[in-house]
Design a protein around this motif. Structure first.
Motif: not given
Lengths: 653, 306
Positions: A45-56
């Motif tokens: 989740y941290l990585w996704r937020a870092w990459q500015k990706k949307p929520l799952l």
């Protein structure tokens, strides 16, 4: 109703880091596959937020939650109970983070995180947990602040959080000490039933104590209020065994009713001490041989055994007084303590017959003398006694044994010789912790000895082990075993730095447990009495509680006011402007901190056109004073006048 | 409002008829002129950068020259050359396009750093030295440089020391729909430019510049400016905060802004209006080394007005 603002990627990142800090103490305590699974998910989740990706997408969250529940079930075999329930709780907390979109969700998450931090004390209540909970609370508070004011400076918000926590500390301490505590908890932590090693009060087999001899875990700790007795007098009395079935000694159901039949006459000065007993899931409690007083909530049996009313499932602290030398006077001759099986152990019986010619006291001494000269050896690993007549086999063939062998066979010998005898199990000795000035008694100190009944003295202690291996009683197990026996670190007699470090840690934990974890209603009352307050329900107590709280609040308020005064050299136009902003905030709209006076005035006039003239005049005056050539009396008077009118004007919308 | 202020207000109105729907930006450009600073306009080709510069020159009656910067341009092409004159048997200096009151340096980032620095030196010193003799530049001297977005091929980005010479950077974006429709319906901008009469004279401009310096800035306002500048120096993403020169520039532009509104004192609102234009191009991001976008606006949200 307006929609709550969406969480930015940065805020999601911060929430995720907060969640990691909050769940880490739990995960360390679980130490299972679950402790790997959850951080991996959080780091993703941290990585996704870092990459500015949307929520799952929601379906993914459901799948992950299901997987997590399966892992919990697989690891703990349940979704309830202490560990299973906590694991489910924190995994739900994490998946709540996964679907948090808005600031409102973020606030919920903050509250959940506080709850999760509170529940970590269900695992353990040691100082490390306290520190990790403090770190968690700091992270949660900071995160909450970041959610409410996303554009603020991280560093200054961090400073604010630290200041807030420091300000909360005295209040927390005051409440900890003074907030009324219930004498017994409303509910108990469902303790995970673990097979706790230790003494049993059911049966004493050959080998049931020697298997504890290498166990370095702590049985209890004892603190003496005066000078401690000698080591060789420290017999900690536990379960009593009075029935022999030919092979094992069995514990009788403790006879509480006839406890008054005997009276104890102390023959030495009493010793006062406090015991902190580790939970062992049974009822018996330990006391120095022989207790004179008994703690609250416990009773004493006719065999001099102290029993708690409930199983000891949590660490228990109690204070006692004992006498090291005594005489018991009983109403009757304890004939049942001569019980032996009908047949068996013929050689022992034969030898006992030879003793019967002597008076009882001499029989005991003669038997001890016989043991001393009989080439017996004290060993941790005695040969297995295989024959039907195990006492015969031990006394006349193998001659090697541990304390339960000596105690068991000596008691049989005494009974066969017509002297009432019983076996006492418990602990002997203990290790002094220099830092904390108390004694640690480990499972390895478990011991068994014999009591014989003599007509004019009552029950008296006889320890055959002391005859065979005096070093065991005088200086402990490590000294009495042949050198080269591998022992755990804490049982070794030479002191390494690691051992002394562990002793110091033990002292710290002991103090923590006594003064923080075990601080209960009784101790609270003791403390209050020392402060001349008779009871919780009294006006003195209310006075000190309310008075203390209001004093603290007053100091907090005074420091804020003082700080404000010190920061701004207050001139009159600023005071008037602050007042102006307050009035408008109450009536229609608040000034943004970064809003200049003119912009604010325009906004105010738009929302409250009826007061436009006064607002304009006031602001013009303020601008002239603050940003123009300076204040003059006429302007200030006019401003004050406009302010008065504004205050009186009603705001209708 | 004094007649002078009214005249400049009319200038603004006139400019508004040429560059449609960008009044804030025009006011900022004019404030830059009044504060004796130089202006950097950034934007895509064809959004009206040149037109803006030209119109500003026309309205103020300034002598206008335009130089298209290319990668093979030399400093001499800008400053001028010394030529031997047979008739008088002397070397004579032929001034280049730099010697004008308003110089439009088009696509400044296409020129090599050598040429860029020749221009920027002249901007700061208001004089040039050629072959041992110093030549004063005309008064007023005002440079409007335009620059294409930095991602385009064949550009030499201006280093931060040279970006600092420009008092204000504005970004000229696409016009909104209404303005664009008006543009399509109306007459050619070029014709309109030619028919533009000057509203103020260079002498009036000089007076106005003098008047702007008299606008009062109180201690409270200076506190605010200092707080803003200090805040830029604490930002984590930004390599360097604003320089003292930038702080002074910020104050001067805020004064010009206040003066345009006919006020004789500077308000925090004036500072807030001009702060993004003054600050954004001076704060280079630590990550990309490029000027920041929107950082100044965020800062304004955070720093409280005293």
């Amino acid at each position: 109703m307006t929609a709550s603002p969406t969480l930015t990627c940065g805020q999601r990142l911060e929430l995720d880091i907060m969640a990691l800090i909050v769940v880490t103490p739990h995960l360390i305590n679980f130490a299972s596959w679950f402790s790997i699974f959850l951080p991996v998910v959080l780091l993703c989740y941290l990585w996704r937020a870092w990459q500015k990706k949307p929520l799952l997408p929601r379906i993914w969250i459901w799948l992950l939650a299901g997987l997590s529940a399966w892992i919990v079930y697989f690891e703990f075999n349940t979704l309830l109970g202490r560990d299973g329930g906590l694991a489910i709780l924190i995994s739900l907390f994490c998946f709540k983070l996964f679907e948090s979109r808005t600031r409102r969700d973020g606030r919920q998450l903050i509250l959940l995180a506080l709850f999760c931090t509170g529940t970590q004390f269900l695992h353990d209540q040691n100082p490390l947990m306290m520190l990790s909970a403090l770190a968690g609370i700091a992270a949660i508070t900071l995160c909450g602040m970041r959610i409410e004011h996303p554009s603020g400076y991280f560093r200054s918000q961090g400073k604010t959080v630290i200041r807030m926590l420091l300000e909360a500390l005295p209040i927390a301490l005051l409440l900890f000490v003074l907030f009324p505590r219930l004498p017994s908890p409303l509910w108990r932590v469902p303790a995970e039933s673990q097979a706790s090693s230790g003494l049993s009060d059911k049966a004493l087999d050959p080998g049931s104590i020697s298997k504890l001899a290498l166990d370095e875990s702590v049985a209890f700790r004892a603190e003496f209020s005066g000078s401690p007795p000698d080591r060789n007098a420290m017999y900690w009395r536990g379960p009593v065994f009075g029935q022999f079935d030919g092979r094992r000694w069995l514990g009788a159901e403790p006879d509480l009713a006839s406890a008054n039949n005997q009276s104890l006459q102390p023959l030495s000065y009493p010793v006062d001490y406090t015991i902190t007993l580790e939970p062992h899931q049974q009822r018996w409690m330990l006391a120095l041989d022989l207790p004179v007083t008994i703690p609250q909530g416990a009773r004493i049996s006719s065999a001099g055994q102290i029993l708690s009313e409930q199983n000891i499932a949590v660490r228990t602290v109690y204070s006692l007084r004992s006498s090291l030398q005594w005489r018991t006077v009983e109403l009757g001759y304890p004939a049942e303590q001569l019980q032996l099986p009908q047949a068996g152990n013929p050689r022992t019986r034969e030898y006992a017959r030879t003793l019967q010619k002597l008076p009882p006291r001499q029989r005991v001494l003669a038997a001890l003398q016989w043991l001393k000269s009989g080439n017996f050896r004290y060993t941790l690993s005695p040969p297995l006694l295989t024959s039907q007549d195990s006492i015969d086999e031990f006394l006349f063939e193998s001659k090697r044994g541990f304390c339960e062998h000596y105690a068991g066979s000596f008691a049989v010998l005494m009974r066969a010789a017509g002297v009432p005898a019983r076996i006492i199990t418990g602990y002997q000795g203990g290790e002094r912790n220099e830092t904390g000035n108390y004694y640690i008694i480990r499972q390895a100190d478990a011991h068994a000895w014999v009591e014989v009944w003599l007509a004019d003295e009552g029950w008296q202690r006889v320890d055959p082990t002391a005859i065979i291996a005096p070093a065991r009683i005088d200086s402990g197990l490590a000294e009495s075993l042949p050198s080269g026996t591998p022992l755990p670190l804490m049982l070794q007699s030479d002191s390494s730095w690691l051992k002394s470090l562990r002793m110091q840690n033990d002292a710290l934990m002991y103090l923590w447990n006594r003064w923080v974890v075990e601080y209960d209603a009784k101790r609270q009352l003791d403390l209050l009495r020392r402060m001349q307050i008779p009871d919780i329900v009294s006006w003195q107590f209310l006075l000190i509680l309310v008075g203390g709280l209001s004093l603290l609040l007053f100091f907090a308020y005074a420091s804020v006011v003082w700080q404000k005064k010190a920061n701004i050299k207050v001139s009159r136009e600023i005071l008037l402007y602050v007042e102006f902003c307050k009035i408008l905030a109450k009536k229609c709209l608040a000034r943004h901190p970064n809003e200049g006076p003119d912009a604010f005035a325009q906004r105010a006039i738009e929302t409250w056109p009826e007061a436009g003239r006064h607002i304009r005049q006031f602001i013009d005056g303020y601008i002239e004073c603050r940003y123009g050539k300076g204040a003059d009396e006429e302007l200030l008077a006019n401003m004050a006048e406009q302010l008065r009118r504004l205050r009186r004007m009603p705001y209708r919308r | 409002m004094t007649p002078l202020q009214q005249a400049f207000q009319r200038t603004l109105d006139t400019l508004d008829t040429i560059i449609l729907g960008k009044r804030d930006l025009l006011q900022l450009a004019q404030a830059c002129l009044l504060a004796r600073g130089h202006l950097l306009i950034e934007g895509l080709p064809g959004v009206g950068k040149t037109t803006l510069a030209h119109a500003l020159a026309q309205c103020c009656g300034l002598e206008f020259r335009r130089v298209q910067f290319t990668s093979d341009m030399l400093p001499a092409d800008l400053i001028g050359v010394t030529v031997y004159e047979r008739s008088s048997e002397h070397f004579r200096f032929h001034p280049g396009p730099l010697f004008s009151q308003l110089l439009l340096a088009d696509e400044i980032n296409r020129a090599s750093p050598k040429t860029q620095s020749a221009l920027l030196e002249a901007m700061e010193e208001h004089q040039v030295s050629v072959d041992g003799s110093t030549h004063e530049l005309p008064q007023p001297f005002f440079v409007i440089a335009t620059q294409n977005p930095l991602q385009q091929i064949g550009t030499y980005p201006l280093p931060e020391s040279q970006l600092d010479r420009f008092l204000i950077r504005v970004e000229l974006g696409y016009p909104d729909a209404a303005a664009e429709r008006q543009l399509l319906q109306g007459i050619s901008r070029r014709e309109a430019l030619h028919s533009l009469a000057s509203v103020v004279s260079p002498a009036e401009l000089a007076n106005a510049q003098q008047a702007v310096r008299q606008v009062h800035a109180s201690a409270a306002l200076l506190d605010y400016i200092q707080a803003l500048v200090a805040a830029t120096r604490q930002l984590q993403d930004v390599a360097y905060g604003l320089s003292p020169r930038a702080a002074l520039g910020l104050l001067n532009v805020a004064r010009a802004y206040a003066w345009q509104y006919g006020r004789d004192l500077v308000l925090p609102e004036d500072v807030q209006q001009v702060f993004p234009g003054v600050a954004n191009h001076r704060m280079l991001l630590r990550t990309t080394g490029q000027p920041a976008h929107g950082v100044a606006e965020q800062l304004l949200q955070r720093v409280a007005v005293p």
